[in-house]
Design a protein around this motif. Structure first.
Motif, PDB file in Angstrom:
ATOM      1  N   ILE A   1       0.881  -1.169   0.000  1.00  0.00           N
ATOM      2  CA  ILE A   1       0.000   0.000   0.000  1.00  0.00           C
ATOM      3  C   ILE A   1       0.918   1.217   0.000  1.00  0.00           C
ATOM      4  N   ILE A   2       0.815   2.031  -1.031  1.00  0.00           N
ATOM      5  CA  ILE A   2       1.657   3.221  -1.168  1.00  0.00           C
ATOM      6  C   ILE A   2       0.866   4.443  -0.707  1.00  0.00           C
ATOM      7  N   ASP A   3       1.487   5.260   0.143  1.00  0.00           N
ATOM      8  CA  ASP A   3       0.780   6.381   0.763  1.00  0.00           C
ATOM      9  C   ASP A   3       1.031   7.733   0.109  1.00  0.00           C
ATOM     10  N   ASN A   4       2.135   7.878  -0.600  1.00  0.00           N
ATOM     11  CA  ASN A   4       2.413   9.182  -1.246  1.00  0.00           C
ATOM     12  C   ASN A   4       2.019   9.158  -2.716  1.00  0.00           C
ATOM     13  N   ARG A   5       0.813   8.700  -2.987  1.00  0.00           N
ATOM     14  CA  ARG A   5       0.336   8.562  -4.365  1.00  0.00           C
ATOM     15  C   ARG A   5       0.320   9.905  -5.108  1.00  0.00           C
ATOM     16  N   ASP A   6      -0.204  10.941  -4.458  1.00  0.00           N
ATOM     17  CA  ASP A   6      -0.298  12.238  -5.139  1.00  0.00           C
ATOM     18  C   ASP A   6       1.083  12.747  -5.548  1.00  0.00           C
ATOM     19  N   GLU A   7       2.046  12.590  -4.654  1.00  0.00           N
ATOM     20  CA  GLU A   7       3.413  13.013  -4.966  1.00  0.00           C
ATOM     21  C   GLU A   7       3.965  12.229  -6.160  1.00  0.00           C
TER      22      GLU A   7
ATOM     23  N   PHE B   1       3.370  20.184  12.776  1.00  0.00           N
ATOM     24  CA  PHE B   1       3.152  18.793  13.182  1.00  0.00           C
ATOM     25  C   PHE B   1       1.767  18.322  12.755  1.00  0.00           C
ATOM     26  N   GLN B   2       0.761  19.120  13.010  1.00  0.00           N
ATOM     27  CA  GLN B   2      -0.608  18.732  12.658  1.00  0.00           C
ATOM     28  C   GLN B   2      -0.733  18.450  11.158  1.00  0.00           C
ATOM     29  N   ASP B   3      -0.071  19.246  10.339  1.00  0.00           N
ATOM     30  CA  ASP B   3      -0.143  19.053   8.886  1.00  0.00           C
ATOM     31  C   ASP B   3       0.450  17.711   8.484  1.00  0.00           C
ATOM     32  N   VAL B   4       1.648  17.399   8.976  1.00  0.00           N
ATOM     33  CA  VAL B   4       2.308  16.160   8.559  1.00  0.00           C
ATOM     34  C   VAL B   4       1.612  14.945   9.151  1.00  0.00           C
ATOM     35  N   PHE B   5       1.112  15.068  10.376  1.00  0.00           N
ATOM     36  CA  PHE B   5       0.442  13.931  11.008  1.00  0.00           C
ATOM     37  C   PHE B   5      -0.927  13.688  10.390  1.00  0.00           C
ATOM     38  N   ARG B   6      -1.652  14.772  10.066  1.00  0.00           N
ATOM     39  CA  ARG B   6      -2.951  14.630   9.412  1.00  0.00           C
ATOM     40  C   ARG B   6      -2.789  13.910   8.065  1.00  0.00           C
ATOM     41  N   THR B   7      -1.754  14.268   7.327  1.00  0.00           N
ATOM     42  CA  THR B   7      -1.487  13.611   6.044  1.00  0.00           C
ATOM     43  C   THR B   7      -1.211  12.123   6.245  1.00  0.00           C
ATOM     44  N   ALA B   8      -0.417  11.804   7.264  1.00  0.00           N
ATOM     45  CA  ALA B   8      -0.076  10.404   7.540  1.00  0.00           C
ATOM     46  C   ALA B   8      -1.306   9.590   7.907  1.00  0.00           C
ATOM     47  N   VAL B   9      -2.172  10.158   8.732  1.00  0.00           N
ATOM     48  CA  VAL B   9      -3.383   9.448   9.144  1.00  0.00           C
ATOM     49  C   VAL B   9      -4.331   9.277   7.958  1.00  0.00           C
ATOM     50  N   GLN B  10      -4.598  10.365   7.248  1.00  0.00           N
ATOM     51  CA  GLN B  10      -5.573  10.304   6.152  1.00  0.00           C
ATOM     52  C   GLN B  10      -5.136   9.360   5.041  1.00  0.00           C
TER      53      GLN B  10
END
Length: 648
Positions: free
Chosen positions: A77-83, A245-254
């Motif tokens: 499962i790849i998480d940085n698809r948009d990038e 922190f909230q930005d990077v963590f929100r991205t990781a969770v979503q």
């Protein structure tokens, strides 16, 4: 999302497809949405697919790209698809349905063996490059998916699991004594410091953070990812650190919520799991979806013997999180009748390895079982949180201030800390000094002796394998773990530098995920989150007398203050393992006595240490002994005894 397998012949000998089908047949014990194979002359690839994400439904695996002459089988499962879409210049109308395996293949086509450096997520894959006549693969940076292999002078075979490789006629089932020696000599739950070896002499494991390339009969292993502190992040204010922190963590969770099924999360009463749940529930609510939480609780008849500051039953804090966050279906599992002893054989079948974390084994498995019943596709956890999002030990930070002679800040911090937890700030100075300068304990030892786990390895095995000399190269001393003089900052640095720390727990979750056809995913283990946390200045983690300050500030209004600002209570899981075994204690003792007379197992275990420990269990089960060293070594020995019967 899959179990993968394959065979590659170095010479011109055609593949015996029956060998590949044997491995695929052995994988049939796991649930599958689709099973496919692909072969061509000297290459065979197979995939036992589980469709977890929307893009994986109907995905062709193995997949052969006719134009590029590339074939792939992947467990990913790849998480940085948009990038990746942007980097690979993929047309916008194709992006929604493109599967992760095709993204990996396109990344390889563009960057060749540097492709894993551009991938974020959980993955293990193998790619056949027909033009180069090369087999190339990789495992993600922390080993969230497994990949085992066998190689000899003529062929290379790989698989997600160990057992299918043993079905091949040319793979001998022989014990690897070096692995066993490390397993026994290390007192922590880690299996071996050399994470490339397995209990089988002729089966290896691809290391986390590594890629593998096979060409012309030569195998090349390359480490493509090393995590270090790097350049410090310099922002203008505390608020900016919180927002970043909230930005990077929100991205990781979503990015970990992608599934065509339900989303679940393991929830304790603490900060790490609570933070994940708050971010996940908020994101899911935008699509009118609810988050399922799964929490382990002791049985009704368990009497909590733990100190007041420890909580075996964390429901008061869990309920507070659930009510505050909202959008949650909460499940509480007391797992009546389940225990560490009766679950051994099934757990060994799942893990394919002996294990040391028996105190938690039955309830970890129980949560997966319940999540499967609820139709969960992704189960979130926060296992790496202590070293990433909730890093920040007050005493370690104060010791750092003392060593740097920053007296004013130290006095200020001690004042704030004492006002929050109680007591005089001056009373804490000697404790901080001992943390800062460990040699003080050697000059002025305290009455409390350091805890040393009994050495269970047979001395002759230790000598024959030279195991303690090998462990010394990794900084592990005669106690079987890192020196007690090592501070938390050094241990954190080593944790990210050495790949073996990640291997044990991630191997477990990968195999549980495969058994129950759902993926455990950890946002606190996201590569982007870890790199961010390693770049954050230390003073962001301890402030105004509050440890783990960054995550506490970042979850203001997201978590209830009862949980967010808790400085006095800590959950303890597995405190009831002895209590649960009381009905089986006589059977347990009888098997231990049988073990103590078995010459074969005693050639690996120290019989004197075993017999001394046996005397303690003779008196009957004492629940308060759940942390007792003798109780622990007996359970560990029994688990190994059951496993070793495979080699009889």
């Amino acid at each position: 999302m899959s179990a993968i397998a394959g065979i590659f012949h170095y010479d011109q000998e055609p593949i015996n497809t029956e060998h590949g089908h044997r491995m695929m047949f052995d994988l049939e014990k796991y649930p599958a949405d689709d099973v496919q194979v692909w072969h061509h002359e000297k290459i065979f690839l197979g995939c036992h697919a589980q469709w977890i994400t929307p893009e994986s439904i109907g995905e062709r695996l193995p997949y052969y790209d006719q134009n590029r002459k590339l074939a792939i089988t992947a467990d990913a499962i790849i998480d940085n698809r948009d990038e990746l879409f942007e980097k690979l210049q993929i047309e916008r109308d194709r992006r929604a349905g493109i599967p992760d395996s095709e993204l990996i293949l396109l990344a390889y086509h563009k960057w060749a063996e540097d492709a894993p450096k551009h991938l974020i997520g959980d993955f293990a894959f193998m790619i056949w490059d027909e033009r180069k006549q090369t087999l190339f693969g990789a495992r993600d940076f922390s080993g969230s998916r497994t990949l085992y292999f066998h190689s000899n002078a003529k062929r290379f075979a790989f698989c997600t699991a160990i057992e299918p490789l043993l079905t091949l006629p040319y793979v001998k089932k022989e014990l690897n004594e070096q692995w066993l020696a490390e397993y026994l000599a290390i007192s922590a739950v880690v299996e071996a410091v050399d994470a490339s070896i397995t209990p089988y002499q002729h089966i290896e494991q691809l290391l986390p953070s590594h890629s593998i390339s096979i060409a012309g009969g030569q195998i090349k292993l390359t480490r493509y990812c090393t995590l270090t502190a790097g350049e410090r992040l310099k922002l203008k204010s505390n608020d900016e650190y919180v927002e970043a922190f909230q930005d990077v963590f929100r991205t990781a969770v979503q990015s970990r919520l992608r599934t065509n099924r339900g989303v679940g999360a393991q929830l304790s009463g603490g900060l790490d799991s609570g933070s994940i749940v708050s971010f996940a529930a908020n994101a899911l609510s935008k699509n009118a979806k609810r988050l399922h939480t799964f929490s382990y609780i002791p049985p009704k008849d368990f009497k909590d013997y733990t100190p007041r500051h420890l909580m075996a039953d964390e429901r008061p804090f869990i309920h507070s999180t659930v009510q505050h966050v909202g959008g949650i279906n909460d499940h509480y599992l007391d797992l009546e009748g389940k225990n560490s002893y009766t679950e051994i054989d099934d757990f060994l079948e799942i893990t394919e390895l002996p294990y040391k974390y028996f105190e938690n084994s039955f309830w970890i498995k129980g949560i997966f079982e319940k999540a499967q019943e609820e139709g969960i596709g992704v189960l979130l956890s926060g296992a790496r949180g202590n070293l990433s999002i909730s890093w920040g030990s007050a005493y370690e930070h104060y010791a750092l201030l003392l060593k740097k002679m920053k007296w004013f800040r130290l006095v200020q911090e001690l004042h704030h800390y004492s006002s929050k937890v109680g007591g005089s700030r001056l009373r804490r100075l000697p404790e901080v000094a001992r943390v800062a300068f460990p040699f003080i304990d050697r000059i002025f030892p305290t009455e409390d002796k350091p805890y040393i786990f009994p050495r269970i390895i047979n001395p002759s095995l230790a000598k024959r394998t030279n195991v303690f000399h090998r462990l010394k190269d990794y900084g592990i001393d005669q106690t079987g773990w890192f020196s007690s003089n090592a501070n938390l900052h050094e241990l954190r640095r080593r944790h990210f530098k050495d790949v073996f720390h990640w291997n044990t727990t991630n191997t477990l979750t990968a195999k549980l995920s495969l058994r129950y056809s759902l993926w455990q995913r950890d946002p606190t283990n996201d590569l982007r989150v870890i790199r961010f946390c390693l770049s954050v200045p230390e003073e962001q983690y301890v402030q105004n007398g509050v440890d783990r300050s960054l995550i506490r500030r970042s979850t203001e209004k997201l978590l209830p203050d009862k949980v967010r600002l808790n400085l006095h209570y800590r959950g303890v899981q597995g405190a009831d393992w002895v209590h649960r075994m009381i009905p089986h204690w006589d059977t347990y003792k009888a098997e231990l006595k049988q073990l103590s007379k078995d010459d074969r197992i005693l050639s690996y275990l120290d019989g004197d240490v075993l017999n001394a420990a046996l005397a303690k269990v003779e008196a009957g089960a004492v629940p308060e002994y759940a942390t007792d060293a003798d109780y622990k070594i007996l359970m560990r020995s029994l688990i190994l005894y059951r496993y070793m019967k495979k080699f009889a």
